[in-house]
Design a protein around this motif. Structure first.
Motif, PDB file in Angstrom:
ATOM      1  N   ALA A  71       0.828  -1.206   0.000  1.00 25.77           N
ATOM      2  CA  ALA A  71       0.000   0.000   0.000  1.00 25.77           C
ATOM      3  C   ALA A  71       0.862   1.255   0.000  1.00 25.77           C
ATOM      4  O   ALA A  71       0.582   2.225  -0.721  1.00 25.77           O
ATOM      5  CB  ALA A  71      -0.931  -0.005   1.204  1.00 25.77           C
ATOM      6  N   ARG A  72       1.954   1.247   0.797  1.00 31.64           N
ATOM      7  CA  ARG A  72       2.841   2.421   0.847  1.00 31.64           C
ATOM      8  C   ARG A  72       3.508   2.656  -0.498  1.00 31.64           C
ATOM      9  O   ARG A  72       3.592   3.789  -0.985  1.00 31.64           O
ATOM     10  CB  ARG A  72       3.882   2.210   1.951  1.00 31.64           C
ATOM     11  CG  ARG A  72       4.687   3.464   2.287  1.00 31.64           C
ATOM     12  CD  ARG A  72       5.622   3.204   3.461  1.00 31.64           C
ATOM     13  NE  ARG A  72       4.876   2.810   4.654  1.00 31.64           N
ATOM     14  CZ  ARG A  72       4.891   1.578   5.169  1.00 31.64           C
ATOM     15  NH1 ARG A  72       5.612   0.608   4.595  1.00 31.64           N
ATOM     16  NH2 ARG A  72       4.198   1.296   6.245  1.00 31.64           N
ATOM     17  N   ARG A  73       3.983   1.576  -1.098  1.00 31.67           N
ATOM     18  CA  ARG A  73       4.640   1.707  -2.404  1.00 31.67           C
ATOM     19  C   ARG A  73       3.644   2.176  -3.464  1.00 31.67           C
ATOM     20  O   ARG A  73       3.946   3.053  -4.288  1.00 31.67           O
ATOM     21  CB  ARG A  73       5.245   0.357  -2.811  1.00 31.67           C
ATOM     22  CG  ARG A  73       6.080   0.425  -4.087  1.00 31.67           C
ATOM     23  CD  ARG A  73       6.886  -0.855  -4.292  1.00 31.67           C
ATOM     24  NE  ARG A  73       6.088  -1.950  -4.821  1.00 31.67           N
ATOM     25  CZ  ARG A  73       5.790  -3.054  -4.166  1.00 31.67           C
ATOM     26  NH1 ARG A  73       6.211  -3.212  -2.894  1.00 31.67           N
ATOM     27  NH2 ARG A  73       5.076  -4.014  -4.726  1.00 31.67           N
ATOM     28  N   ALA A  74       2.433   1.638  -3.432  1.00 32.05           N
ATOM     29  CA  ALA A  74       1.422   2.023  -4.406  1.00 32.05           C
ATOM     30  C   ALA A  74       1.026   3.491  -4.256  1.00 32.05           C
ATOM     31  O   ALA A  74       0.879   4.217  -5.243  1.00 32.05           O
ATOM     32  CB  ALA A  74       0.184   1.138  -4.262  1.00 32.05           C
ATOM     33  N   ALA A  75       0.872   3.944  -3.017  1.00 32.43           N
ATOM     34  CA  ALA A  75       0.501   5.345  -2.795  1.00 32.43           C
ATOM     35  C   ALA A  75       1.566   6.279  -3.360  1.00 32.43           C
ATOM     36  O   ALA A  75       1.257   7.278  -4.021  1.00 32.43           O
ATOM     37  CB  ALA A  75       0.296   5.599  -1.308  1.00 32.43           C
ATOM     38  N   GLY A  76       2.830   5.955  -3.103  1.00 31.79           N
ATOM     39  CA  GLY A  76       3.908   6.802  -3.614  1.00 31.79           C
ATOM     40  C   GLY A  76       3.928   6.852  -5.138  1.00 31.79           C
ATOM     41  O   GLY A  76       4.131   7.914  -5.732  1.00 31.79           O
ATOM     42  N   GLU A  77       3.750   5.715  -5.776  1.00 31.06           N
ATOM     43  CA  GLU A  77       3.777   5.679  -7.241  1.00 31.06           C
ATOM     44  C   GLU A  77       2.616   6.470  -7.843  1.00 31.06           C
ATOM     45  O   GLU A  77       2.787   7.192  -8.833  1.00 31.06           O
ATOM     46  CB  GLU A  77       3.735   4.231  -7.722  1.00 31.06           C
ATOM     47  CG  GLU A  77       4.967   3.404  -7.378  1.00 31.06           C
ATOM     48  CD  GLU A  77       6.210   3.886  -8.120  1.00 31.06           C
ATOM     49  OE1 GLU A  77       6.087   4.695  -9.054  1.00 31.06           O
ATOM     50  OE2 GLU A  77       7.321   3.449  -7.740  1.00 31.06           O
ATOM     51  N   VAL A  78       1.431   6.349  -7.257  1.00 33.18           N
ATOM     52  CA  VAL A  78       0.283   7.091  -7.783  1.00 33.18           C
ATOM     53  C   VAL A  78       0.499   8.594  -7.596  1.00 33.18           C
ATOM     54  O   VAL A  78       0.188   9.398  -8.492  1.00 33.18           O
ATOM     55  CB  VAL A  78      -1.017   6.632  -7.101  1.00 33.18           C
ATOM     56  CG1 VAL A  78      -2.191   7.514  -7.521  1.00 33.18           C
ATOM     57  CG2 VAL A  78      -1.313   5.177  -7.441  1.00 33.18           C
ATOM     58  N   LEU A 108      -8.240   7.053  -3.731  1.00 33.87           N
ATOM     59  CA  LEU A 108      -7.479   5.812  -3.771  1.00 33.87           C
ATOM     60  C   LEU A 108      -6.228   5.920  -2.911  1.00 33.87           C
ATOM     61  O   LEU A 108      -5.920   5.023  -2.106  1.00 33.87           O
ATOM     62  CB  LEU A 108      -7.091   5.465  -5.210  1.00 33.87           C
ATOM     63  CG  LEU A 108      -6.151   4.263  -5.374  1.00 33.87           C
ATOM     64  CD1 LEU A 108      -6.795   2.994  -4.837  1.00 33.87           C
ATOM     65  CD2 LEU A 108      -5.749   4.081  -6.842  1.00 33.87           C
ATOM     66  N   VAL A 109      -5.489   7.021  -3.059  1.00 35.22           N
ATOM     67  CA  VAL A 109      -4.262   7.187  -2.277  1.00 35.22           C
ATOM     68  C   VAL A 109      -4.592   7.320  -0.793  1.00 35.22           C
ATOM     69  O   VAL A 109      -3.852   6.822   0.069  1.00 35.22           O
ATOM     70  CB  VAL A 109      -3.464   8.402  -2.785  1.00 35.22           C
ATOM     71  CG1 VAL A 109      -2.261   8.670  -1.875  1.00 35.22           C
ATOM     72  CG2 VAL A 109      -2.993   8.157  -4.210  1.00 35.22           C
ATOM     73  N   ARG A 168      -2.890   5.033   1.954  1.00 39.76           N
ATOM     74  CA  ARG A 168      -2.150   5.581   3.098  1.00 39.76           C
ATOM     75  C   ARG A 168      -2.723   5.043   4.410  1.00 39.76           C
ATOM     76  O   ARG A 168      -1.980   4.756   5.355  1.00 39.76           O
ATOM     77  CB  ARG A 168      -2.216   7.108   3.081  1.00 39.76           C
ATOM     78  CG  ARG A 168      -1.416   7.769   1.969  1.00 39.76           C
ATOM     79  CD  ARG A 168       0.065   7.517   2.119  1.00 39.76           C
ATOM     80  NE  ARG A 168       0.845   8.137   1.051  1.00 39.76           N
ATOM     81  CZ  ARG A 168       2.118   7.851   0.797  1.00 39.76           C
ATOM     82  NH1 ARG A 168       2.759   6.936   1.524  1.00 39.76           N
ATOM     83  NH2 ARG A 168       2.748   8.438  -0.182  1.00 39.76           N
ATOM     84  N   GLN A 169      -4.028   4.893   4.463  1.00 36.56           N
ATOM     85  CA  GLN A 169      -4.624   4.314   5.662  1.00 36.56           C
ATOM     86  C   GLN A 169      -4.175   2.866   5.826  1.00 36.56           C
ATOM     87  O   GLN A 169      -3.804   2.442   6.932  1.00 36.56           O
ATOM     88  CB  GLN A 169      -6.145   4.392   5.582  1.00 36.56           C
ATOM     89  CG  GLN A 169      -6.846   3.856   6.838  1.00 36.56           C
ATOM     90  CD  GLN A 169      -8.358   3.977   6.747  1.00 36.56           C
ATOM     91  OE1 GLN A 169      -8.885   4.466   5.753  1.00 36.56           O
ATOM     92  NE2 GLN A 169      -9.044   3.532   7.782  1.00 36.56           N
ATOM     93  N   ALA A 174      -3.600  10.022   5.456  1.00 35.86           N
ATOM     94  CA  ALA A 174      -4.887   9.583   4.915  1.00 35.86           C
ATOM     95  C   ALA A 174      -5.982  10.595   5.242  1.00 35.86           C
ATOM     96  O   ALA A 174      -6.813  10.929   4.383  1.00 35.86           O
ATOM     97  CB  ALA A 174      -5.240   8.204   5.471  1.00 35.86           C
ATOM     98  N   ALA A 175      -5.996  11.100   6.477  1.00 31.85           N
ATOM     99  CA  ALA A 175      -7.016  12.068   6.879  1.00 31.85           C
ATOM    100  C   ALA A 175      -6.917  13.343   6.045  1.00 31.85           C
ATOM    101  O   ALA A 175      -7.932  13.907   5.629  1.00 31.85           O
ATOM    102  CB  ALA A 175      -6.867  12.393   8.362  1.00 31.85           C
TER     103      ALA A 175
END
Length: 993
Positions: A379-386, A400-401, A405-406, A414-415
């Motif tokens: 999830a962390r890697r995906a958030a950074g890439e997006v 989505l991000v 992040r959550q 996330a908040a």
């Protein structure tokens, strides 16, 4: 091998209901069906079979699915459904959809033009736009039978609040439309289930709850999955599947797939399916094990791709998947194909680069096989890439991000993202989604190290969102929880802005006491030293309070509680000061609000001054590029032009501008005013068409004020043609819509019942109706100046000798008497007074002035001539014979026999020749001519339809009651009716056709 049934098993009754719904849709009889049940029970398969049948029958099919990203995306299922049909061609170009294009663009941003609307459309506007679009798609063309339209919304339990609200509206209004709506949902508690239950309770929808298959149905499904003949599977297989699957079709398929994969179930070419080994598989890990086993057969890179996809959600975009996995195009497609072959993945929706897991349980199974640390890392890697790939995170990427992040264990980030997504949703009009996103953000920061300051900021935004959504009590209560001191306090300025928003919301909702409380709090927070740039917006609120709430001390003079006029004057002072200060402070929207209110208040002093306020508003809107305010000013100027001179050039122009802007509220207001204008001009066909169009929508939208106005306009259509029965029916509907409490009630008396009475030659009844309107207005000051008080009523009083010249002079001095509709009658009243005073020349000149004012109003012009001619004959002035001939010709052609007969009677009394009308068969409708109804009998028919007695008909037509009796007897025979009551019913139908 694939273990999936080629046909639906055990759902014959449910499928029949859906197929009946398709048939009804093609007949124009819309309905809604909710298909509910647990995951894997067969909801999607049933909906897919319904869609297949619809396509085969030539129906349009739209299909969307609730979001599975973990955060609401406003209108996602509806937008996806529209794109599924219109991705290439765009929305239908039906001219009837033109007013709704901006609302449709709120669903699909790709449909937006270069000019965005000044304000987001309301939920009801969007719902109405969708309803009309579905109707247009299902009908295809006005001269062709409906082809029908199927709208499928899957996973409704994952839909956002806006989608649920829109569908609720659509469901309530499907009757008469060629549309079948099918929604699938899981039956756990929540807003979607509440919607289904409520719609079913209102008998607006049908519920189909899918229950587990029984043992025989499970055996049939198992045989179909393995392409075996019924009863050909080993008994042990059937027994184990029936026991372990619990009647769930998806689990049946997974169990069989697991048996085949493990080699425990094999197919011999001659003997068929045979058991080799242990069939026992633990439940409830069945699905997880089956999915994991199939994923394990894919190489490590492919398995990693599946894990990433599962973290992204049931549905995912290939570009994002590629960014996170780092796979090149060729490798990505190879692994994607492997996932499809393993029956784990499938294409999703109308967008080519979107894919999804074959079932939500598949994604859940893959996630269940990951360690929490593995899920967080992905999830962390995906958030950074997006975030790197989509700077600013437009559209749904922010949600989505935020979810990623959550999942990555970063609640503060996330908040923040949820709060930003909420603000974007609020600006787009998706207030319910904004509330849900902010509530989620508030939960995340509640226990985080970010501290109370972050929570206060989110609460502040949530108050605004709740106020926008109409939940005033919740917004006010939440505002009271904000800290007044310490590092988490908002400060006086932000707190004042918050309570000012609450004050405006309370004014809009008519909650005057709450509005006054909030305004007083804002005044305290700003303090006595606050500059005008900080107080002008508050003064607009206080002006509205001064006008509507007599309890407000701010408007009271030293002598005590103010009366209505004093309150109006106080409101005018406040609004003018606010407008001037807002302009000086560079706050154009606040200034527009103030000038809009001033334009209404200045009508008391004349429409020239009101127009001056509106031109100031228009100039501000143009200079500051505020298109919504610009069209609002144009529309109000058009209304004033219509009232002043009886023309609609500016009103038509404003209507086109509102259409271009997509400002639906302004479009409706313009069309309602155009309908009223058409009635007064005598263009009854256009008035009827406009009111038909508006009444249907206003009833669905529950827009009470607008619906009341349209009902009054429709009643005027009937009244101005002398059709009392039709007028009475429409006014009864007006009463059912709380007409007795409407500020527009004087129009019902003055411009409906009184005018109709005059067309029946019942002047006493008309005067009584005008008196009722006058008494009502004495208790309820009104701004509706077309109810007769300033024109037609004074004319009748002058004719009756009950109104003096001095009284008339006071009436004529009122600015409302200068409005074109009123001036035609006011000048005629003046002529009567002059003629009676022995001044024939000035009296005739007054009639000429009346004729110039009356030029746009055909029926009223001739009615005025008939009325004034009587006085002119009695007092010996003017050209009454010519006036009577003109009026008689008009009312004869208009089918208003009583006035035509009165004109002929007066002509006889004047010694003039009287036209013989009995040969004018062209005035008799064809169906009546076919029954040999004569011209005179047709005149009787018109009055019998109003259920008048022989004596009344005789008086109206200037004939004897005995002659009326003969005509009625003839009509009974020609119409084939048994009695007078039946004849009246027949006559009403015949004359209203």
């Amino acid at each position: 091998m694939l273990t999936s049934s080629p046909y639906v098993v055990g759902r014959a009754e449910e499928l029949r209901v859906l197929l009946d719904g398709l048939i009804d849709a093609r007949r124009g009889q819309g309905r809604a069906v909710f298909v509910g049940g647990e995951a894997g029970i067969g909801k999607t398969r049933l909906a897919a079979d319904c869609a297949y049948r619809a396509v085969a029958d030539g129906m349009a099919v739209l299909r969307g699915r609730g979001s599975s990203a973990g955060a609401p995306v406003p209108f996602r299922p509806v937008a996806e459904a529209l794109l599924s049909l219109f991705r290439v061609s765009g929305p239908p170009q039906d001219p009837a959809l033109a007013p709704y294009r901006s609302a449709l663009a709120a669903l699909v941003p790709d449909w937006r033009g270069e000019q965005r609307p000044a304000a987001p459309p309301s939920l009801t506007d969007i719902a109405e736009a969708l309803l009309r679009l579905l109707g247009a798609v299902g009908r295809e063309g006005p001269d062709r039978p409906p082809r029908g339209c199927l709208l499928i919304v899957e996973d409704l339990h994952e839909a956002d609040a806006e989608t649920l609200a829109v569908l609720d509206y659509v469901i309530d209004n499907l009757d008469g439309l060629p549309v079948l709506l099918v929604a699938t949902l899981r039956q756990h508690p929540g807003p979607a289930l509440d919607l289904a239950l409520d719609a079913a309770a209102r008998r607006q929808a049908r519920r189909l709850d899918l229950h587990p298959l029984d043992q025989s149905q499970t055996a049939e499904l198992a045989a179909a999955c393995l392409s075996a003949a019924p009863g050909a599977l080993p008994a042990a297989v059937v027994e184990r599947v029936a026991r372990d699957a619990g009647g769930n079709p998806f689990v049946v398929e997974e169990l069989l797939s697991g048996m085949v994969t493990a080699g425990a179930l094999r197919r011999d070419p001659e003997r068929g399916w045979e058991v080799f080994g242990d069939l026992g598989i633990e439940v409830p890990t069945t699905v997880v094990r089956s999915v994991v086993q199939r994923a394990a057969r894919i190489d490590p890179a492919g398995r990693e791709m599946l894990n990433v996809a599962a973290v992204l959600g049931r549905r995912f975009a290939l570009p994002v998947l590629q960014l996170v996995t780092g796979l090149d195009d060729r490798s990505l497609l190879i692994h994607l194909r492997a996932g499809i072959d393993a029956r784990l993945l499938s294409p999703s929706g109308p967008v080519a680069d979107r894919y999804e897991f074959r079932h939500a349980l598949v994604a859940d199974a893959l996630l269940a096989d990951l360690l929490p640390a593995e899920r967080a890392a992905i999830a962390r890697r995906a958030a950074g890439e997006v975030e790197r790939a989509y700077p600013g995170l437009p559209g749904e990427w922010r949600q989505l991000v935020a979810v990623l992040r959550q999942a990555a264990g970063e609640p503060e980030a996330a908040a923040r993202l949820f709060a930003e997504a909420a603000e974007e949703a609020r600006q787009d009009g998706a207030t319910e989604s904004a509330v849900a996103l902010l509530e989620r953000a508030l939960e995340l920061v509640g226990g985080s190290v970010a501290g109370p300051a972050a929570a206060s900021g989110i609460r502040e935004r949530l108050v605004h969102a709740l106020a926008d959504s109409g939940r005033f009590d919740q917004a006010r209560d939440l505002a009271r929880t904000l800290p007044l001191g310490g590092p988490a306090a908002l400060g006086d300025d932000r707190t004042a802005a918050l309570h000012l928003r609450l004050a405006r919301a309370a004014v809009s909702a008519g909650r005057l006491a709450d509005a006054a409380e909030q305004a007083a709090l804002v005044r305290t927070l700003l303090g006595p030293a606050a500059g005008p740039e900080r107080t002008c917006a508050l003064e607009v609120v206080e002006a509205h309070l001064a006008l509507t709430d007599p309890a407000q001390a701010v408007t009271a003079p030293a002598g005590g509680r103010p009366d209505g006029e004093q309150r109006t004057a106080a409101a005018e002072r406040l609004a003018r000061r606010a407008a001037e200060r807002a302009e000086a402070a560079g706050l154009p929207e606040v200034a527009c609000q103030a000038w809009q209110l001033l334009a209404l208040l200045e009508r008391r002093h004349g429409f020239d001054r009101a127009d001056g306020c509106l031109r100031r508003l228009l100039d501000l809107a143009v200079r500051h590029r505020l298109p919504g305010w610009q069209v609002d000013a144009q529309l109000r100027l058009g209304v004033n032009e219509f009232m002043r001179i009886g023309e609609s050039v500016q009103l038509e122009r404003a209507h086109r501008a509102a259409l271009d802007l997509g400002a639906l509220d302004l479009v409706r207001s313009a069309e309602a005013t155009l309908a009223m204008h058409a009635v007064l001009r005598g263009d009854y066909a256009r008035a009827r068409a406009l009111t038909d169009q508006g009444l249907e929508a206003s009833a669905r939208l529950r827009n009470v004020d607008h619906h009341q106005f349209l009902l009054l306009t429709r009643a005027m259509v009937a009244a101005h043609q002398g059709r009392r029965a039709e007028m009475t029916d429409v006014l009864a509907e007006f009463d059912r819509w709380d007409g007795a409490d409407s500020l527009q009630l004087p129009l019902a008396h003055g411009n409906c019942r009184a005018v109709c009475a005059l067309l029946e030659e019942d002047r006493a009844l008309a005067l009584a109706e005008f008196d009722r309107a006058r008494r009502w207005e004495a208790r309820h000051p009104s701004v509706f100046y077309l109810n007769g008080a300033h024109g037609l009523h004074p004319l009748l009083r002058a004719l009756a000798g009950t109104g003096s010249a001095a009284e008339h002079a006071r009436t004529a001095a009122d600015h409302a008497s200068a409005l074109a509709w009123n001036r035609q009658f006011e000048r005629l009243a003046y002529a009567v007074h002059l003629g009676r005073a022995g001044q024939p020349g000035p009296a005739a000149e007054a009639v000429e002035e009346a004729a110039r004012a009356a030029r746009p109003f055909a029926m009223a012009r001739h009615l005025g001539l008939r009325l004034v001619a009587e006085a002119a004959l009695a007092d010996g002035w003017g050209e009454p014979v010519g006036w009577l001939r003109s009026a008689e010709e008009y009312f004869h052609r208009a089918g208003v026999p009583a006035v035509g007969a009165a004109c002929r009677r007066l002509l006889r009394e004047a010694g003039a020749s009287v036209p013989q009308r009995r040969t004018g068969t062209e005035q008799v409708p064809e169906p009546l001519r076919g029954r040999r109804v004569t011209v005179r009998e047709y005149e009787v028919v018109l009055l019998v339809a109003q259920r008048l007695g022989n004596q009344e008909i005789a008086a109206r037509l200037s004939i004897s009651p005995r002659t009326v009796e003969k005509h009625v007897a003839s009509l009974l025979e020609k119409a084939g009716q048994p009695n007078r009551t039946a004849l009246a019913d027949w006559a009403a139908r015949a004359t209203s056709a």
